[in-house]
Design an enzyme around this catalytic site. Structure first.
Site, PDB file in Angstrom:
ATOM      1  N   MET A 104       0.827  -1.072   0.071  1.00 29.57           N
ATOM      2  CA  MET A 104       0.066  -0.132   0.065  1.00 29.57           C
ATOM      3  C   MET A 104       0.712   1.359  -0.013  1.00 29.57           C
ATOM      4  SD  MET A 104      -2.683  -1.433  -0.289  1.00 29.57           S
ATOM      5  CE  MET A 104      -3.558  -2.994  -0.052  1.00 29.57           C
ATOM      6  N   ASN A 106       2.297  -5.758 -10.167  1.00 32.69           N
ATOM      7  CA  ASN A 106       1.222  -5.446  -8.793  1.00 32.69           C
ATOM      8  C   ASN A 106       0.010  -6.543  -9.234  1.00 32.69           C
ATOM      9  OD1 ASN A 106      -0.126  -4.014  -6.676  1.00 32.69           O
ATOM     10  ND2 ASN A 106      -1.119  -2.945  -8.444  1.00 32.69           N
ATOM     11  N   HIS A 114      -3.988  -6.019  -8.524  1.00 33.93           N
ATOM     12  CA  HIS A 114      -5.213  -5.291  -8.156  1.00 33.93           C
ATOM     13  C   HIS A 114      -6.376  -5.936  -7.832  1.00 33.93           C
ATOM     14  CE1 HIS A 114      -6.906  -1.394  -7.377  1.00 33.93           C
ATOM     15  NE2 HIS A 114      -7.789  -1.851  -8.251  1.00 33.93           N
TER      16      HIS A 114
HETATM   17  C1  GAR Z   1      -5.134  -8.091  -1.932  1.00 31.62           C
HETATM   18  O1  GAR Z   1      -6.493  -7.957  -2.569  1.00 31.62           O
HETATM   19  C2  GAR Z   1      -4.462  -6.934  -3.139  1.00 31.62           C
HETATM   20  O2  GAR Z   1      -5.117  -7.331  -4.498  1.00 31.62           O
HETATM   21  C3  GAR Z   1      -4.796  -5.570  -2.633  1.00 31.62           C
HETATM   22  O3  GAR Z   1      -4.682  -5.681  -1.165  1.00 31.62           O
HETATM   23  C4  GAR Z   1      -4.944  -7.055  -0.675  1.00 31.62           C
HETATM   24  C5  GAR Z   1      -3.659  -7.628  -0.048  1.00 31.62           C
HETATM   25  O4  GAR Z   1      -4.079  -8.845   0.808  1.00 31.62           O
HETATM   26  N1  GAR Z   1      -4.076  -4.292  -3.431  1.00 31.62           N
HETATM   27  C6  GAR Z   1      -4.306  -3.369  -3.615  1.00 31.62           C
HETATM   28  O5  GAR Z   1      -5.449  -3.248  -3.471  1.00 31.62           O
HETATM   29  C7  GAR Z   1      -3.305  -2.627  -4.254  1.00 31.62           C
HETATM   30  N2  GAR Z   1      -3.920  -1.365  -5.014  1.00 31.62           N
HETATM   31  P1  GAR Z   1      -2.839  -9.833   1.156  1.00 31.62           P
HETATM   32  O6  GAR Z   1      -1.797  -9.023   1.951  1.00 31.62           O
HETATM   33  O7  GAR Z   1      -3.603 -10.923   1.649  1.00 31.62           O
HETATM   34  O8  GAR Z   1      -2.127 -10.330  -0.121  1.00 31.62           O
END
Ligand code: GAR
Length: 208
Positions: A91, A108, A110
């Site tokens: 993030m 990345n 998303h």
């Molecule tokens: C995931 O859903 C990922 O796609 C999202 O955060 C989550 C992390 O989960 N990423 C974003 O929103 C980036 N813009 P995790 O820590 O369990 O992998």
């Protein structure tokens, strides 16, 4: 072997999917050399430790200003000499210097079908809240290369996921992870490691 640094901020379920994919042989020619995290409390750090992967925490709170944090972040990535950097729920906006330095070598995941529900302010659960508020019937996940913009880099793969009547953001997030993110991200890494992904004029071709 493709040397991969994974950058994380939270739960690390995508990191886990990569670790498992390598262990099961589904992700080929890939070595996780380091996990870089901006949040000392992230469960992703526990996952890295359990998998025996070196991890480094670079928290913005430990630096006087943004420039200091960004320098430390870049250093922690550089030290591991990666061929590919994977943002798996990271993030933090990647510093422009790092994007230039690793052109077409940062990817990345998303949690939507870009260009829907992406860009500034769309991350984590917020993406699914917005999708439900808009009433879309199909959402999904996207893996893309990172450029200077926010979620605007060349798309590598996307996978659609159905929205069900009565979904909450949490339920939808879980389905998108299970059906799309945890499949797509390890797969894309493997495709890159085995030389199946080309970027030309901002477009990706995948030879399978
Ligand atoms: C995931 O859903 C990922 O796609 C999202 O955060 C989550 C992390 O989960 N990423 C974003 O929103 C980036 N813009 P995790 O820590 O369990 O992998």
């Amino acid at each position: 072997m493709l040397r991969v640094v994974v950058c994380v901020s939270g739960g690390g379920t995508n990191l886990q999917a990569i670790i498992d994919g390598i262990a099961q042989g589904a992700v080929c020619q890939t070595e996780l050399v380091r996990v870089v995290c901006n949040n000392p409390g992230a469960y992703a750090l526990v996952r890295a430790k359990e998998a025996g992967i070196e991890s480094v925490c670079v928290s913005p709170k430990d630096y006087e200003d943004r420039a200091g944090f960004e320098e430390a972040l870049i250093r922690s990535v550089e030290e591991a000499e990666p061929d590919l950097i994977v943002l798996a729920g990271f993030m933090v906006k990647v510093p422009e210097k790092m994007v230039k330095q690793y052109e077409n070598r940062i990817i990345n995941v998303h949690p939507s079908l870009i260009p829907a529900f992406c860009g500034t302010g769309y991350y984590g659960l917020r993406v699914h809240e917005a999708a439900l508020a808009r009433g879309v019937k199909i959402t999904g996940a996207t893996v893309h290369f990172v450029n200077e913009g926010m979620d605007t880099g060349p798309i590598i793969k996307q996978k659609a996921v159905k929205v069900h009547e009565g979904d909450t953001p949490e339920i939808l997030q879980k389905r998108v992870m299970e059906e799309a993110e945890w499949v797509l991200l390890p797969w894309c890494i493997s495709l890159i490691a085995t030389g199946h992904v080309k970027v030309e004029n901002g477009r990706v071709t995948v030879q399978e």
